[in-house]
Design a protein around this motif. Structure first.
Motif, PDB file in Angstrom:
ATOM      1  N   TRP A 114      10.993 -27.271  63.396  1.00 14.53           N
ATOM      2  CA  TRP A 114      12.397 -27.473  63.016  1.00 14.53           C
ATOM      3  C   TRP A 114      13.358 -26.765  63.947  1.00 14.53           C
ATOM      4  O   TRP A 114      14.380 -27.301  64.348  1.00 14.53           O
ATOM      5  N   GLU A 115      13.044 -25.513  64.320  1.00 12.53           N
ATOM      6  CA  GLU A 115      13.942 -24.697  65.129  1.00 12.53           C
ATOM      7  C   GLU A 115      13.113 -23.733  65.955  1.00 12.53           C
ATOM      8  O   GLU A 115      11.994 -23.377  65.584  1.00 12.53           O
ATOM      9  N   ASN A 116      13.645 -23.322  67.100  1.00 19.69           N
ATOM     10  CA  ASN A 116      12.924 -22.362  67.927  1.00 19.69           C
ATOM     11  C   ASN A 116      13.894 -21.426  68.625  1.00 19.69           C
ATOM     12  O   ASN A 116      15.039 -21.781  68.894  1.00 19.69           O
ATOM     13  N   ARG A 117      13.404 -20.231  68.891  1.00 26.07           N
ATOM     14  CA  ARG A 117      14.123 -19.205  69.635  1.00 26.07           C
ATOM     15  C   ARG A 117      13.103 -18.403  70.435  1.00 26.07           C
ATOM     16  O   ARG A 117      11.897 -18.574  70.265  1.00 26.07           O
ATOM     17  N   ALA A 118      13.606 -17.525  71.283  1.00 22.45           N
ATOM     18  CA  ALA A 118      12.741 -16.575  71.987  1.00 22.45           C
ATOM     19  C   ALA A 118      13.167 -15.166  71.590  1.00 22.45           C
ATOM     20  O   ALA A 118      13.816 -14.455  72.339  1.00 22.45           O
ATOM     21  N   GLU A 156       8.100 -10.622  57.662  1.00 24.54           N
ATOM     22  CA  GLU A 156       9.096 -10.511  56.596  1.00 24.54           C
ATOM     23  C   GLU A 156       9.637 -11.861  56.155  1.00 24.54           C
ATOM     24  O   GLU A 156      10.560 -11.932  55.346  1.00 24.54           O
ATOM     25  N   GLY A 157       9.073 -12.957  56.687  1.00 23.68           N
ATOM     26  CA  GLY A 157       9.413 -14.283  56.202  1.00 23.68           C
ATOM     27  C   GLY A 157      10.670 -14.886  56.791  1.00 23.68           C
ATOM     28  O   GLY A 157      11.115 -15.953  56.339  1.00 23.68           O
ATOM     29  N   ALA A 158      11.253 -14.261  57.820  1.00 23.87           N
ATOM     30  CA  ALA A 158      12.467 -14.785  58.431  1.00 23.87           C
ATOM     31  C   ALA A 158      12.171 -15.971  59.346  1.00 23.87           C
ATOM     32  O   ALA A 158      12.973 -16.898  59.451  1.00 23.87           O
ATOM     33  N   ILE A 159      11.040 -15.931  60.044  1.00 23.78           N
ATOM     34  CA  ILE A 159      10.552 -17.075  60.804  1.00 23.78           C
ATOM     35  C   ILE A 159       9.101 -17.326  60.407  1.00 23.78           C
ATOM     36  O   ILE A 159       8.505 -16.533  59.671  1.00 23.78           O
ATOM     37  N   LEU A 192      -1.028 -15.353  68.206  1.00 22.37           N
ATOM     38  CA  LEU A 192      -0.374 -16.314  67.320  1.00 22.37           C
ATOM     39  C   LEU A 192      -0.298 -15.685  65.944  1.00 22.37           C
ATOM     40  O   LEU A 192      -1.324 -15.335  65.351  1.00 22.37           O
ATOM     41  N   SER A 193       0.914 -15.515  65.433  1.00 19.64           N
ATOM     42  CA  SER A 193       1.075 -15.057  64.058  1.00 19.64           C
ATOM     43  C   SER A 193       1.850 -16.111  63.291  1.00 19.64           C
ATOM     44  O   SER A 193       2.793 -16.711  63.813  1.00 19.64           O
ATOM     45  N   THR A 194       1.429 -16.348  62.058  1.00 17.99           N
ATOM     46  CA  THR A 194       2.064 -17.356  61.225  1.00 17.99           C
ATOM     47  C   THR A 194       2.072 -16.895  59.774  1.00 17.99           C
ATOM     48  O   THR A 194       1.464 -15.884  59.421  1.00 17.99           O
ATOM     49  N   ASN A 195       2.701 -17.714  58.941  1.00 17.48           N
ATOM     50  CA  ASN A 195       2.692 -17.436  57.499  1.00 17.48           C
ATOM     51  C   ASN A 195       1.366 -17.824  56.846  1.00 17.48           C
ATOM     52  O   ASN A 195       1.211 -17.721  55.636  1.00 17.48           O
ATOM     53  N   GLY A 196       0.412 -18.259  57.628  1.00 20.25           N
ATOM     54  CA  GLY A 196      -0.900 -18.653  57.109  1.00 20.25           C
ATOM     55  C   GLY A 196      -1.002 -20.146  56.906  1.00 20.25           C
ATOM     56  O   GLY A 196      -1.939 -20.779  57.414  1.00 20.25           O
ATOM     57  N   HIS A 197      -0.065 -20.753  56.218  1.00 22.02           N
ATOM     58  CA  HIS A 197      -0.080 -22.193  55.974  1.00 22.02           C
ATOM     59  C   HIS A 197      -0.044 -22.986  57.281  1.00 22.02           C
ATOM     60  O   HIS A 197      -0.641 -24.061  57.378  1.00 22.02           O
ATOM     61  N   LEU A 198       0.649 -22.454  58.286  1.00 19.72           N
ATOM     62  CA  LEU A 198       0.898 -23.192  59.523  1.00 19.72           C
ATOM     63  C   LEU A 198      -0.053 -22.815  60.654  1.00 19.72           C
ATOM     64  O   LEU A 198       0.059 -23.361  61.754  1.00 19.72           O
ATOM     65  N   HIS A 199      -0.992 -21.925  60.382  1.00 18.10           N
ATOM     66  CA  HIS A 199      -1.816 -21.398  61.462  1.00 18.10           C
ATOM     67  C   HIS A 199      -2.713 -22.475  62.082  1.00 18.10           C
ATOM     68  O   HIS A 199      -2.679 -22.702  63.299  1.00 18.10           O
ATOM     69  N   SER A 203       6.774 -16.279  54.748  1.00 19.85           N
ATOM     70  CA  SER A 203       7.448 -17.419  54.129  1.00 19.85           C
ATOM     71  C   SER A 203       6.439 -18.352  53.468  1.00 19.85           C
ATOM     72  O   SER A 203       5.229 -18.253  53.675  1.00 19.85           O
ATOM     73  N   GLY A 204       6.970 -19.306  52.715  1.00 22.42           N
ATOM     74  CA  GLY A 204       6.129 -20.309  52.063  1.00 22.42           C
ATOM     75  C   GLY A 204       6.195 -21.671  52.726  1.00 22.42           C
ATOM     76  O   GLY A 204       5.725 -22.657  52.139  1.00 22.42           O
ATOM     77  N   VAL A 205       6.747 -21.762  53.931  1.00 26.38           N
ATOM     78  CA  VAL A 205       6.873 -23.038  54.635  1.00 26.38           C
ATOM     79  C   VAL A 205       5.482 -23.612  54.922  1.00 26.38           C
ATOM     80  O   VAL A 205       4.604 -22.909  55.425  1.00 26.38           O
ATOM     81  N   ARG A 206       5.302 -24.887  54.620  1.00 28.82           N
ATOM     82  CA  ARG A 206       3.979 -25.494  54.740  1.00 28.82           C
ATOM     83  C   ARG A 206       3.889 -26.620  55.766  1.00 28.82           C
ATOM     84  O   ARG A 206       2.792 -27.108  56.048  1.00 28.82           O
ATOM     85  N   GLU A 207       5.011 -27.064  56.309  1.00 29.10           N
ATOM     86  CA  GLU A 207       5.001 -28.167  57.272  1.00 29.10           C
ATOM     87  C   GLU A 207       5.569 -27.695  58.609  1.00 29.10           C
ATOM     88  O   GLU A 207       6.599 -27.001  58.648  1.00 29.10           O
ATOM     89  N   LEU A 208       4.910 -28.080  59.701  1.00 25.33           N
ATOM     90  CA  LEU A 208       5.426 -27.737  61.015  1.00 25.33           C
ATOM     91  C   LEU A 208       6.846 -28.238  61.209  1.00 25.33           C
ATOM     92  O   LEU A 208       7.669 -27.584  61.862  1.00 25.33           O
ATOM     93  N   SER A 209       7.155 -29.380  60.649  1.00 28.35           N
ATOM     94  CA  SER A 209       8.488 -29.960  60.815  1.00 28.35           C
ATOM     95  C   SER A 209       9.582 -29.123  60.157  1.00 28.35           C
ATOM     96  O   SER A 209      10.768 -29.307  60.447  1.00 28.35           O
TER      97      SER A 209
END
Length: 280
Positions: free
Chosen positions: A190-194, A206-209, A251-258, A155-161
């Motif tokens: 913003w949202e969390n699941r397990a 795949e950018g879903a989370i 820890l895996s992230t989209n890179g921006h949030l790592h 994904s392209g999300v850049r803010e933890l919020s």
């Protein structure tokens, strides 16, 4: 076996073709044993369950590798083996065994090729979900489902919020890291699941989370996921920030949030440790 000849040509194209064929072998065994009334379940020394399907899958993969790659090492969850220099296949015959034995369809066979300490090929096959993910170093990351196969990216999300976060078992943070640190990350997002286990890292790829964090993992749990996430454009590390699959956490992230996620986890963990020390 299905025809996998459409894969992109890379230095590891032959290994990727073999890994996907190994996944086909595994799927034939696991789908036949899933929800079987005579499924045999035992407990390993660490009290985690192992089924007859886990052992059968690993033995079948080892037999194919012995014929196809006789010079390679093999390290598997059920039969052991060490990752040393050179080429080693790292296997988790069924990741999500607790789901498998309870009839929950979220489980997968994980296959990785590690060369000189770095995962270069990864395949994650989840036949009960109708999904498979794969990647090879320098060739991108892909998935397939009922609609066909496609290239994937984070994904392209850049803010933890704005971020969507997942973990496996919250209780593992109490024993192996800091429950308060993870909850601080929950509060910041913003949202969390397990979603748990392999699936959450595939969802990051795949950018879903946007973030998947685990306080405790074994190398075979995440070796293919490191190459999958990074080839999808993301970042993968342990919770210290080291880009490794064998650091005991993930820890895996989209890179921006790592880096923001790592900083928050470290700060919250240190703060909790300090409070505990003052209370002694």
């Amino acid at each position: 076996m299905p025809d996998h000849s459409a894969d992109l040509s890379t230095d590891h194209s032959a290994d990727l073709l073999l890994a996907r064929a190994l996944a086909d072998t595994a799927d034939a065994i696991t789908t036949a044993r899933f929800r079987a009334h005579d499924l045999a379940v035992e407990r390993k020394p660490d009290r985690t369950p192992v089924t007859d399907a886990d052992v059968a899958v690993e033995d079948a993969i080892r037999a194919v590798l012995a014929a196809e790659r006789p010079g390679d090492r093999i390290a598997g969850e059920e039969r052991g083996g060490a990752v040393e220099g050179g080429r080693t296949w790292v296997l988790d015959p069924i990741d999500g065994t607790k789901n498998f034995l309870r009839g929950v369809p979220v489980w997968a066979t994980l296959i990785a090729l590690v060369v000189d300490g770095a995962p270069v090929v990864g395949v994650v096959s989840a036949p009960a979900l109708g999904r498979r993910w794969w990647a090879a170093a320098g060739a991108g990351a892909f998935t397939s489902d009922a609609t066909g196969q496609r290239r994937i990216g984070v994904s392209g999300v850049r803010e933890l919020s704005d971020a969507y976060l997942s973990t496996t078992h919250l209780g593992s943070w109490v024993e192996h890291h800091s429950r308060e640190a993870y909850l601080a990350l929950v509060d910041a997002t913003w949202e969390n699941r397990a979603f748990g286990d392999f699936w959450q890292h595939c969802l990051v790829a795949e950018g879903a989370i946007d973030i998947a964090a685990e306080a405790i993992v074994n190398p075979w749990d995440v070796a293919p996921l490191q190459v999958l996430v990074t080839e999808a454009g993301g970042r993968f590390s342990d919770l210290t920030g080291a880009p490794r699959y064998d650091g005991g956490s993930a820890l895996s992230t989209n890179g921006h949030l790592h880096d923001p996620a790592l900083t928050l986890l470290r700060t919250a963990s240190a703060s909790t440790t300090g409070v505990a020390s003052e209370g002694r």
